[in-house]
Scaffold this motif. Structure first.
Motif, short mmCIF file in Angstrom:
data_model
loop_
_atom_site.label_atom_id
_atom_site.label_comp_id
_atom_site.label_asym_id
_atom_site.label_seq_id
_atom_site.Cartn_x
_atom_site.Cartn_y
_atom_site.Cartn_z
N GLY A 70 -8.98 6.89 -12.46
CA GLY A 70 -9.98 6.14 -13.62
C GLY A 70 -11.48 5.53 -12.71
O GLY A 70 -11.29 4.69 -11.59
N SER A 71 -12.65 5.20 -13.85
CA SER A 71 -12.69 4.01 -13.04
C SER A 71 -13.30 3.17 -14.38
O SER A 71 -12.63 3.34 -15.26
CB SER A 71 -13.79 5.07 -12.09
OG SER A 71 -14.88 5.89 -14.07
N GLY A 72 -13.67 1.89 -13.36
CA GLY A 72 -14.47 0.37 -15.10
C GLY A 72 -13.18 0.45 -15.59
O GLY A 72 -12.05 0.25 -14.94
N GLU A 73 -13.30 0.27 -16.72
CA GLU A 73 -11.79 -0.54 -17.86
C GLU A 73 -10.80 0.24 -17.17
O GLU A 73 -9.93 -0.41 -17.81
CB GLU A 73 -12.51 -1.36 -18.97
CG GLU A 73 -14.11 -2.65 -18.82
CD GLU A 73 -13.52 -2.63 -20.55
OE1 GLU A 73 -13.47 -1.93 -21.36
OE2 GLU A 73 -15.14 -3.22 -20.86
N THR A 74 -10.98 1.58 -17.60
CA THR A 74 -9.71 2.33 -17.53
C THR A 74 -8.90 2.45 -15.72
O THR A 74 -8.11 3.29 -16.00
CB THR A 74 -9.95 3.61 -18.02
OG1 THR A 74 -10.90 4.61 -17.27
CG2 THR A 74 -10.97 3.61 -19.13
N ARG A 75 -9.29 1.87 -15.07
CA ARG A 75 -9.24 2.31 -13.95
C ARG A 75 -7.57 1.61 -14.04
O ARG A 75 -7.11 0.22 -14.03
CB ARG A 75 -9.53 2.07 -12.69
CG ARG A 75 -9.61 1.82 -11.08
CD ARG A 75 -10.41 1.51 -10.03
NE ARG A 75 -10.63 0.81 -9.38
CZ ARG A 75 -10.31 0.53 -7.91
NH1 ARG A 75 -9.43 -1.27 -8.54
NH2 ARG A 75 -9.59 0.52 -6.53
N VAL A 76 -6.61 2.35 -13.42
CA VAL A 76 -5.31 2.17 -13.07
C VAL A 76 -5.18 2.09 -11.70
O VAL A 76 -5.23 3.08 -10.58
CB VAL A 76 -4.42 3.33 -13.58
CG1 VAL A 76 -2.83 2.93 -13.46
CG2 VAL A 76 -4.78 2.95 -15.37
N VAL A 77 -4.67 1.13 -11.00
CA VAL A 77 -4.22 1.01 -9.56
C VAL A 77 -2.55 1.39 -8.93
O VAL A 77 -2.19 0.30 -9.73
CB VAL A 77 -4.62 -0.07 -8.32
CG1 VAL A 77 -4.20 -0.18 -7.07
CG2 VAL A 77 -6.39 -0.76 -8.75
N ALA A 78 -2.52 2.76 -8.34
CA ALA A 78 -1.48 3.02 -8.25
C ALA A 78 -0.65 2.37 -6.75
O ALA A 78 0.52 2.61 -7.28
CB ALA A 78 -1.11 5.02 -8.35
N LEU A 79 -1.78 2.15 -6.50
CA LEU A 79 -1.56 2.20 -4.98
C LEU A 79 -2.45 0.84 -4.48
O LEU A 79 -3.09 1.15 -4.40
CB LEU A 79 -1.12 2.76 -3.54
CG LEU A 79 0.07 3.94 -4.09
CD1 LEU A 79 -0.30 4.82 -2.75
CD2 LEU A 79 1.85 2.86 -3.70
N ASP A 80 -2.00 -0.52 -4.12
CA ASP A 80 -3.10 -1.36 -3.78
C ASP A 80 -3.00 -2.04 -2.52
O ASP A 80 -2.15 -2.71 -1.99
CB ASP A 80 -2.69 -2.63 -4.89
CG ASP A 80 -3.89 -3.37 -4.88
OD1 ASP A 80 -4.86 -3.99 -4.21
OD2 ASP A 80 -3.59 -4.83 -5.96
N HIS A 81 -3.30 -1.59 -2.19
CA HIS A 81 -3.77 -1.61 0.20
C HIS A 81 -2.55 -2.19 0.52
O HIS A 81 -1.78 -3.27 1.01
CB HIS A 81 -4.82 -3.96 0.02
CG HIS A 81 -5.76 -3.18 0.06
ND1 HIS A 81 -6.37 -2.92 -1.61
CD2 HIS A 81 -6.96 -2.79 0.35
CE1 HIS A 81 -8.02 -2.92 -1.80
NE2 HIS A 81 -8.57 -2.51 -0.37
N VAL A 82 -1.93 -0.83 0.57
CA VAL A 82 -0.37 -0.96 1.33
C VAL A 82 -0.27 -0.98 3.00
O VAL A 82 -1.09 0.19 3.01
CB VAL A 82 0.00 0.55 0.94
CG1 VAL A 82 1.96 0.18 1.14
CG2 VAL A 82 0.91 0.27 -1.16
N ASP A 83 0.30 -1.58 3.90
CA ASP A 83 0.60 -1.03 4.85
C ASP A 83 1.79 -0.74 4.86
O ASP A 83 3.30 -1.77 4.68
CB ASP A 83 0.39 -2.73 5.68
CG ASP A 83 -1.04 -3.08 5.04
OD1 ASP A 83 -2.42 -1.97 5.23
OD2 ASP A 83 -1.78 -4.21 5.83
N VAL A 84 2.33 0.37 5.66
CA VAL A 84 3.49 0.36 6.57
C VAL A 84 4.24 1.14 6.62
O VAL A 84 2.95 2.58 7.25
CB VAL A 84 4.65 0.97 4.69
CG1 VAL A 84 3.39 2.58 3.84
CG2 VAL A 84 5.91 0.98 4.58
N GLU A 85 4.78 1.25 7.68
CA GLU A 85 5.57 2.35 9.33
C GLU A 85 6.63 2.66 8.92
O GLU A 85 8.03 1.88 8.48
CB GLU A 85 5.31 1.65 10.36
CG GLU A 85 3.84 0.45 10.51
CD GLU A 85 4.10 0.54 12.10
OE1 GLU A 85 5.44 0.07 12.73
OE2 GLU A 85 3.07 0.13 12.46
N ILE A 86 7.16 4.03 8.16
CA ILE A 86 8.66 4.08 8.46
C ILE A 86 9.55 4.99 10.14
O ILE A 86 8.49 5.41 10.21
CB ILE A 86 8.15 6.49 7.92
CG1 ILE A 86 7.79 5.65 6.49
CG2 ILE A 86 9.43 6.95 7.01
CD1 ILE A 86 7.85 4.75 5.80
#
Length: 279
Positions: free
Chosen positions: A31-47
């Motif tokens: 989505g965008s604007g007021e309806t924007r939903v952030v599912a992942l927020d600047h994730v750093d990861v190593e497996i």
């Protein structure tokens, strides 16, 4: 035209990277604007390669989204993702499909079995498509472990839900891929069959160097892993090495207790909440 970028191997000595999958500043939003939903927020990861990693978190924390992005099943809004040393961010569909087919195994709650094929044909299908013959001894070991010996000629409609899940697990393991992504792989198995499956996944890591990433809500399942990553509000907030079921449950209860109330701003500035996991 987007060109895949090769990520240098750790150490710079030409040795194979010890990282099976990774992400830098990974963002996934809808989505965008007021309806924007952030599912992942600047994730750093190593497996880590050759390890069993569990991903846990409250409902809506982004754990399945993280797995889907790392596996190339979902596009990203921002950031970069690698499988091994190959960047998959922006790969064209054909190349991405080939990479998933040849290098990645999947175990999902939706079994994704073809109804016109029997159990054995479903298990070997990815290898058949790739033009590869299965290792006969390994295939027999996989089939025996998931207790499908008497069901190989049965089609999915003739199998119970638990048996269909076993076929899906066997399919992922049979090709011995570089990395397996599993979403609640024991969700439709009884406790005994689930424990057998988890022991087999554990052995595939210890004895064959298999890399497994598993999303789960079950502390007992997570205790089979080497490392647990905890997500909350789209961020990795903690990790645990050599987990026990008791320690995992305690951590999950504390995360649930710390969850914000509805309407709270849970996605503030990323620099205030990004967790960088240890390699």
């Amino acid at each position: 035209m987007t060109t895949a970028v090769t990520k240098p191997a750790t150490g710079g000595n030409g040795a194979r990277s010890a990282v099976a999958a990774s992400a830098q500043q990974l963002v996934k939003s809808y989505g965008s604007g007021e309806t924007r939903v952030v599912a992942l927020d600047h994730v750093d990861v190593e497996i880590a390669r050759g390890a069993f990693t569990a991903i846990m978190g409250p409902s809506g924390s982004g754990k399945s989204t993280l797995m889907h992005c790392l596996a190339g099943l979902d596009s990203v809004t921002g950031g970069r993702v690698w499988v091994g040393e190959q960047e998959i961010t922006g790969l064209k569909d054909k190349k991405l499909t080939r990479l998933r087919r040849d290098r990645i195994g999947f175990i999902f709650q939706a079994f994704n079995l073809l109804p016109t094929l029997d159990a054995l044909e479903n298990i070997t299908l990815p290898m058949d498509i790739a033009g590869r013959k299965p290792d006969k001894a390994w295939l027999e070991n996989v089939i025996a472990t998931v207790n499908l010996d008497g069901r190989l000629k049965h089609r999915p409609s003739e199998l119970s839900g638990g048996q269909q899940q076993r076929v899906a697990v066997a399919r992922a393991l049979a090709a011995q891929p570089e990395i397996i992504f599993a979403d609640e792989p024991t969700g439709n198995l009884d406790s005994r069959s689930g424990a057998e499956m988890l022991r087999f996944l554990r052995r595939s890591v210890d004895q064959l160097g298999q890399t497994i990433v598993m999303v789960t809500h079950d502390p007992v399942a997570a205790a089979y892993s080497d490392r647990v990553l905890y997500l909350a509000d789209g961020r990795i907030v903690d990790e645990m090495h050599r987990p026990t079921a008791e320690a995992v449950l305690d951590k999950m209860l504390r995360l649930a207790a710390d969850a914000p109330e509805p309407g709270d701003d849970v996605h503030g500035t990323a620099s205030n909440g990004t967790y960088r996991s240890a390699s």
